[in-house]
Design a protein around this motif. Structure first.
Motif, PDB file in Angstrom:
ATOM      1  N   ARG A 205       0.864  -1.175   0.000  1.00 53.78           N
ATOM      2  CA  ARG A 205       0.000   0.000   0.000  1.00 53.78           C
ATOM      3  C   ARG A 205       0.901   1.226   0.000  1.00 53.78           C
ATOM      4  NH1 ARG A 205      -5.257   1.423   0.819  1.00 53.78           N
ATOM      5  NH2 ARG A 205      -5.507   3.542   1.608  1.00 53.78           N
ATOM      6  N   PRO A 206       0.687   2.211  -0.861  1.00 52.87           N
ATOM      7  CA  PRO A 206       1.649   3.308  -1.003  1.00 52.87           C
ATOM      8  C   PRO A 206       2.009   4.013   0.298  1.00 52.87           C
ATOM      9  CG  PRO A 206       0.074   3.378  -2.803  1.00 52.87           C
ATOM     10  CD  PRO A 206      -0.399   2.306  -1.862  1.00 52.87           C
ATOM     11  N   ASP A 207       1.048   4.230   1.212  1.00 53.67           N
ATOM     12  CA  ASP A 207       1.368   4.971   2.429  1.00 53.67           C
ATOM     13  C   ASP A 207       2.234   4.177   3.399  1.00 53.67           C
ATOM     14  OD1 ASP A 207      -0.712   3.253   2.814  1.00 53.67           O
ATOM     15  OD2 ASP A 207      -2.021   4.642   3.843  1.00 53.67           O
ATOM     16  N   LEU A 208       2.409   2.868   3.164  1.00 60.90           N
ATOM     17  CA  LEU A 208       3.291   2.079   4.012  1.00 60.90           C
ATOM     18  C   LEU A 208       4.757   2.325   3.702  1.00 60.90           C
ATOM     19  CD1 LEU A 208       1.411  -1.351   4.240  1.00 60.90           C
ATOM     20  CD2 LEU A 208       1.441   0.524   5.891  1.00 60.90           C
ATOM     21  N   ALA A 209       5.045   3.157   2.715  1.00 63.63           N
ATOM     22  CA  ALA A 209       6.433   3.522   2.432  1.00 63.63           C
ATOM     23  C   ALA A 209       7.084   4.171   3.653  1.00 63.63           C
ATOM     24  CB  ALA A 209       6.496   4.460   1.230  1.00 63.63           C
ATOM     25  N   VAL A 210       6.304   4.867   4.475  1.00 65.66           N
ATOM     26  CA  VAL A 210       6.866   5.492   5.670  1.00 65.66           C
ATOM     27  C   VAL A 210       7.349   4.426   6.653  1.00 65.66           C
ATOM     28  CG1 VAL A 210       4.649   5.646   6.901  1.00 65.66           C
ATOM     29  CG2 VAL A 210       6.464   7.257   7.424  1.00 65.66           C
ATOM     30  N   ALA A 327       7.024   4.936  13.077  1.00 68.07           N
ATOM     31  CA  ALA A 327       6.248   4.678  11.868  1.00 68.07           C
ATOM     32  C   ALA A 327       4.758   4.822  12.125  1.00 68.07           C
ATOM     33  CB  ALA A 327       6.561   3.273  11.343  1.00 68.07           C
ATOM     34  N   GLY A 328       4.285   4.323  13.274  1.00 72.43           N
ATOM     35  CA  GLY A 328       2.866   4.433  13.595  1.00 72.43           C
ATOM     36  C   GLY A 328       2.417   5.866  13.768  1.00 72.43           C
ATOM     37  N   LEU A 329       3.241   6.677  14.434  1.00 70.63           N
ATOM     38  CA  LEU A 329       2.884   8.080  14.631  1.00 70.63           C
ATOM     39  C   LEU A 329       2.875   8.832  13.302  1.00 70.63           C
ATOM     40  CD1 LEU A 329       4.878   8.867  17.902  1.00 70.63           C
ATOM     41  CD2 LEU A 329       2.392   8.678  17.657  1.00 70.63           C
ATOM     42  N   LEU A 330       3.856   8.573  12.450  1.00 77.29           N
ATOM     43  CA  LEU A 330       3.905   9.238  11.151  1.00 77.29           C
ATOM     44  C   LEU A 330       2.718   8.824  10.283  1.00 77.29           C
ATOM     45  CD1 LEU A 330       7.720   9.003  10.363  1.00 77.29           C
ATOM     46  CD2 LEU A 330       6.416  11.078  10.853  1.00 77.29           C
ATOM     47  N   LEU A 331       2.395   7.531  10.304  1.00 77.15           N
ATOM     48  CA  LEU A 331       1.280   7.045   9.502  1.00 77.15           C
ATOM     49  C   LEU A 331      -0.046   7.587  10.021  1.00 77.15           C
ATOM     50  CD1 LEU A 331       0.727   5.248   7.070  1.00 77.15           C
ATOM     51  CD2 LEU A 331       0.492   3.301   8.627  1.00 77.15           C
ATOM     52  N   ALA A 332      -0.205   7.635  11.337  1.00 71.40           N
ATOM     53  CA  ALA A 332      -1.417   8.210  11.915  1.00 71.40           C
ATOM     54  C   ALA A 332      -1.523   9.695  11.575  1.00 71.40           C
ATOM     55  CB  ALA A 332      -1.428   8.010  13.427  1.00 71.40           C
ATOM     56  N   GLY A 333      -0.393  10.400  11.642  1.00 73.06           N
ATOM     57  CA  GLY A 333      -0.400  11.806  11.266  1.00 73.06           C
ATOM     58  C   GLY A 333      -0.811  12.016   9.819  1.00 73.06           C
ATOM     59  N   TYR A 334      -0.360  11.125   8.947  1.00 73.55           N
ATOM     60  CA  TYR A 334      -0.749  11.232   7.538  1.00 73.55           C
ATOM     61  C   TYR A 334      -2.253  11.008   7.362  1.00 73.55           C
ATOM     62  CZ  TYR A 334      -1.422   9.904   2.688  1.00 73.55           C
ATOM     63  OH  TYR A 334      -1.899   9.805   1.401  1.00 73.55           O
ATOM     64  N   HIS A 344     -15.219   3.108   8.061  1.00 74.13           N
ATOM     65  CA  HIS A 344     -14.991   3.249   9.492  1.00 74.13           C
ATOM     66  C   HIS A 344     -13.736   2.491   9.925  1.00 74.13           C
ATOM     67  CE1 HIS A 344     -15.615   3.286  13.788  1.00 74.13           C
ATOM     68  NE2 HIS A 344     -15.645   1.974  13.806  1.00 74.13           N
ATOM     69  N   ALA A 345     -12.764   3.216  10.513  1.00 76.54           N
ATOM     70  CA  ALA A 345     -11.568   2.688  11.183  1.00 76.54           C
ATOM     71  C   ALA A 345     -10.530   2.104  10.238  1.00 76.54           C
ATOM     72  CB  ALA A 345     -11.949   1.621  12.224  1.00 76.54           C
ATOM     73  N   ARG A 346     -10.876   1.852   8.998  1.00 76.56           N
ATOM     74  CA  ARG A 346      -9.971   1.093   8.127  1.00 76.56           C
ATOM     75  C   ARG A 346      -8.589   1.730   7.999  1.00 76.56           C
ATOM     76  NH1 ARG A 346      -9.872   1.349   1.663  1.00 76.56           N
ATOM     77  NH2 ARG A 346      -8.081  -0.015   1.330  1.00 76.56           N
ATOM     78  N   MET A 347      -8.537   3.041   7.733  1.00 71.68           N
ATOM     79  CA  MET A 347      -7.266   3.683   7.433  1.00 71.68           C
ATOM     80  C   MET A 347      -6.364   3.846   8.655  1.00 71.68           C
ATOM     81  SD  MET A 347      -6.771   4.458   4.212  1.00 71.68           S
ATOM     82  CE  MET A 347      -5.667   5.865   4.214  1.00 71.68           C
ATOM     83  N   ILE A 348      -6.937   3.885   9.840  1.00 73.51           N
ATOM     84  CA  ILE A 348      -6.131   4.105  11.038  1.00 73.51           C
ATOM     85  C   ILE A 348      -5.628   2.791  11.637  1.00 73.51           C
ATOM     86  CG2 ILE A 348      -7.911   3.996  12.833  1.00 73.51           C
ATOM     87  CD1 ILE A 348      -5.193   6.718  12.445  1.00 73.51           C
ATOM     88  N   LEU A 349      -6.182   1.659  11.217  1.00 70.29           N
ATOM     89  CA  LEU A 349      -5.788   0.374  11.804  1.00 70.29           C
ATOM     90  C   LEU A 349      -4.309   0.048  11.595  1.00 70.29           C
ATOM     91  CD1 LEU A 349      -8.848  -1.949  11.087  1.00 70.29           C
ATOM     92  CD2 LEU A 349      -8.235  -0.813  13.226  1.00 70.29           C
ATOM     93  N   PRO A 350      -3.713   0.265  10.396  1.00 71.72           N
ATOM     94  CA  PRO A 350      -2.274  -0.029  10.255  1.00 71.72           C
ATOM     95  C   PRO A 350      -1.411   0.768  11.224  1.00 71.72           C
ATOM     96  CG  PRO A 350      -3.284   0.207   8.090  1.00 71.72           C
ATOM     97  CD  PRO A 350      -4.311   0.628   9.095  1.00 71.72           C
ATOM     98  N   ALA A 351      -1.748   2.047  11.430  1.00 75.07           N
ATOM     99  CA  ALA A 351      -0.987   2.858  12.380  1.00 75.07           C
ATOM    100  C   ALA A 351      -1.178   2.344  13.806  1.00 75.07           C
ATOM    101  CB  ALA A 351      -1.420   4.320  12.282  1.00 75.07           C
ATOM    102  N   LEU A 352      -2.397   1.978  14.142  1.00 71.29           N
ATOM    103  CA  LEU A 352      -2.676   1.470  15.481  1.00 71.29           C
ATOM    104  C   LEU A 352      -1.916   0.170  15.740  1.00 71.29           C
ATOM    105  CD1 LEU A 352      -4.250   1.880  18.076  1.00 71.29           C
ATOM    106  CD2 LEU A 352      -6.212   0.739  17.041  1.00 71.29           C
ATOM    107  N   LEU A 353      -1.858  -0.713  14.730  1.00 67.80           N
ATOM    108  CA  LEU A 353      -1.112  -1.962  14.890  1.00 67.80           C
ATOM    109  C   LEU A 353       0.371  -1.682  15.108  1.00 67.80           C
ATOM    110  CD1 LEU A 353      -0.865  -5.034  14.806  1.00 67.80           C
ATOM    111  CD2 LEU A 353      -0.732  -4.895  12.317  1.00 67.80           C
ATOM    112  N   LEU A 354       0.931  -0.752  14.359  1.00 69.08           N
ATOM    113  CA  LEU A 354       2.345  -0.412  14.524  1.00 69.08           C
ATOM    114  C   LEU A 354       2.627   0.104  15.942  1.00 69.08           C
ATOM    115  CD1 LEU A 354       2.908   1.290  11.085  1.00 69.08           C
ATOM    116  CD2 LEU A 354       4.263  -0.628  11.946  1.00 69.08           C
ATOM    117  N   LEU A 355       1.758   0.948  16.457  1.00 71.12           N
ATOM    118  CA  LEU A 355       1.952   1.491  17.796  1.00 71.12           C
ATOM    119  C   LEU A 355       1.828   0.415  18.873  1.00 71.12           C
ATOM    120  CD1 LEU A 355      -0.076   4.812  17.387  1.00 71.12           C
ATOM    121  CD2 LEU A 355       2.415   4.582  17.547  1.00 71.12           C
ATOM    122  N   LEU A 356       1.082  -0.641  18.575  1.00 74.43           N
ATOM    123  CA  LEU A 356       0.905  -1.721  19.547  1.00 74.43           C
ATOM    124  C   LEU A 356       2.058  -2.717  19.538  1.00 74.43           C
ATOM    125  CD1 LEU A 356      -2.889  -2.560  19.021  1.00 74.43           C
ATOM    126  CD2 LEU A 356      -1.879  -1.454  21.033  1.00 74.43           C
TER     127      LEU A 356
END
Length: 599
Positions: A205-210, A327-334, A344-356
């Motif tokens: 997924r392109p935003d996972l480049a971060v 990475a999670g903070l940067l992705l959440a910020g994006y 609902h919730a789909r886009m923030i889940l990858p960032a949440l998983l990284l932070l966990l």
């Protein structure tokens, strides 16, 4: 030569028992290992069951399937024959479904659901294994962040859904496992293999480049390779993504998948993005968990820092611990910056998983035991009847797509293409119109009026398609329409014309660019459409004429040529060299304004 004493031969001190073959404390080691194995196995099995119970494929998941069918039919990775448009955000996911469909001959929707479930389960297992390894020197471990995975239903829903979410979880978990295993002195092949996996993020997924950048930086900090080693690592990480980027620019004529252009992935709407995060954290009572897990992350970071300064052997570097958090903070910020998403919730889940990731499990201390007890209380309250079920219609910014799809299809687990084609309420009229168009004397355009009723009008005689149908629900329309029909996406996800409309208003996330009928009539309808059809379409003759003129002028004409002209070597080169300008190009949504600017 004197042979060093083995543990069995070490003499005992006065008043001390003679040492045996089993070291002291080994009796306690086996239960600890079993406990740590259970920390991985039990949550993974529970997540598999939860994901299986909510298995489904959504309309957006079906968008992947038409390009898969086109690939297997020999038409290339396109949504419509004769038009090179990349409608799939997850490149690797599209090709993985195509491969498994080609091998098995099964329904690609069913395969997408099954692959998503298996990959996400494996990803969660890798993540838990890695975090256990990260803290393995601390002795007994306790569950912590894993409770969030078990308490938040969107994690279970997007284990399937037909989207690239399952592959994203797998890549994240595998990358975390490889990063935790990184150690100084490891073989170059291991380093390059890990870097290769990290580099695939942008294709997942392109935003996972971060995430790729953060994990590569952490790997470099741990290894401190030579200049030659650094170059080899970067080459391993970048070879496939860069090669595909050259292919994308030359084949499609732009630098990113078309949905990124349609959704204006570089735009900003911070307030809407903040609301999106609130609509994810609020309904599942996640706000009280944030300070608890944040405190645990700080505690682990301070411990890693002390150990690193003290040069304690066998401890993970602070860089490894920090990489997923950064990475999670940067992705959440994006995600907040672009305004979130309508799902609902789909886009923030990858960032949440990284932070966990660093706190999925934690070393057992008095502090972490208290934190774990608080998390257990929170988990029980969250899954109990005390928390009212989340009502998707009570929020203004996101939509619980699964609940809507299940209700519309009257099937708790829609996993087949046929389920959608036969059960979607809006399709019967569309199938009837499509059958009528197939029997018509000439090419036919199927369009919607303001009341979302479908109508037919004659199409220009030189059109390369017998049928053009406007798709408001792109996935199911693409699944129902034959491959040689043209599905004109109303939201721009698969339409090169619609995607490049200028963003003039913020609306439902991802649905701001609606391609109005005057553009559709200008491109496909007969030169002089019946007045009745113009009235139904809400398009005046003047607007259609202006749109037709704009389509044949300047950069808009060149954009159409880049995706529809035969792909010769010259065309590939022109697409490649003009990809930056073409990606940035936008035109006014109103035909008169577009004509003035372009012609």
């Amino acid at each position: 030569m004197r042979t060093p004493a083995t543990p069995e031969a070490v003499p005992s001190l006065p008043g001390q028992r003679a040492s045996s073959a089993r070291p002291a404390g080994a009796e306690r080691l086996l239960p600890v290992r079993w406990w740590h194995a259970a920390l991985v196995a039990v949550p993974t099995a529970a997540l598999f069951v939860l994901g299986y119970r909510r298995r489904w494929i959504c309309d957006d998941g079906l968008i992947y399937l038409r390009p898969v069918r086109q690939i297997l039919a020999g038409n290339g990775p396109v949504f419509n024959v004769g038009e090179r448009a990349e409608s799939s955000t997850g490149t690797l996911w599209q090709w993985l479904i195509a491969l498994t469909t080609w091998v098995t001959g099964e329904d690609p929707a069913f395969l997408a659901v099954g692959l998503g479930l298996l990959l996400s389960t494996a990803g969660f297992a890798f993540a838990l294994l890695a975090t256990c390894r990260l803290h393995r020197g601390a002795g007994l471990l306790l569950p912590a962040g894993v409770f969030v995975l078990l308490a938040v239903p969107p994690f279970w829903s997007y284990m399937t859904s037909g989207l690239e979410s399952g592959l994203s979880v797998f890549w994240t978990g595998l990358s975390w496992w490889l990063l935790v295993r990184t150690r100084r002195g490891q073989e170059g092949r291991e380093t390059c293999a890990a870097a290769f996996v990290f580099g695939l993020g942008a294709l997942v997924r392109p935003d996972l480049a971060v995430v790729t950048v953060c994990f590569l930086a952490a790997q470099w900090w741990v290894l401190r390779p030579t200049l030659r080693g650094t170059a080899a690592t970067l080459a391993s990480a970048g070879a496939v993504p860069l090669a595909y980027e050259v292919f994308r620019a030359g084949y499609y004529g732009i630098l990113v998948p078309l949905p990124a252009v349609a959704k204006e992935a570089s735009a900003s709407d911070w307030s809407r993005g903040a609301g999106y995060v609130q609509e994810t954290l609020g309904p599942y009572w996640l706000w009280p968990v944030v300070p608890v897990l944040g405190g645990l992350a700080v505690l682990l970071g301070r411990r890693a820092h002390r150990e690193q300064r003290g040069r304690v052997p066998g401890r993970a570097s602070l860089a490894v611990l920090s990489a997923p958090l950064a990475a999670g903070l940067l992705l959440a910020g994006y995600v907040v910056r672009v305004g979130g998403d309508y799902m609902h919730a789909r886009m923030i889940l990858p960032a949440l998983l990284l932070l966990l990731l660093p706190v999925l499990v934690v070393p057992a201390t008095r502090v972490t035991a208290v934190a774990g007890a608080l998390l257990v209380v929170w988990l029980c309250a969250t899954v109990s009847p005390l928390r009212a079920p989340f009502d998707v219609r009570s929020t203004p910014g996101s939509f619980n797509v699964r609940s809507s799809d299940v209700e519309s299809l009257r099937d708790h687990n829609p996993v087949r293409t046929a389920t959608w084609v036969s059960g979607w309420p809006a399709l019967p009229e569309g199938r009837a119109m499509l059958a009528r168009a197939e029997r018509a004397d000439g090419p036919t355009l199927l369009y919607f009026d303001a009341g979302r009723r479908l109508h037919a009008t004659p199409m220009r005689p030189d059109a390369p398609y017998r049928v053009v149908i406007v798709g408001r629900h792109l996935g199911v329309t693409g699944a129902a329409a034959p491959l040689d029909a043209y599905v004109n996406d109303a939201w721009g996800l698969a339409s090169p014309i619609g995607a490049h409309l200028a963003l003039e208003r913020w609306s439902w996330p991802g649905h701001e660019k609606f391609l109005r009928n005057h553009w559709i009539f200008a491109e496909w309808a007969a030169e002089h459409p019946p007045q009745r059809d113009l009235l139904r379409a809400g398009a005046s003759r003047e607007a259609v004429a202006a749109a037709r003129a704009a389509l044949s002028c300047g950069e808009l004409a060149e954009l159409r040529e880049s995706v529809r002209a035969p792909l010769t070597a010259e065309r590939f080169w022109r697409n490649l060299t003009g990809s930056v300008e073409r990606t940035q190009f936008r035109f006014a949504r109103w035909p008169a304004a577009a004509q003035r600017a372009l012609c």
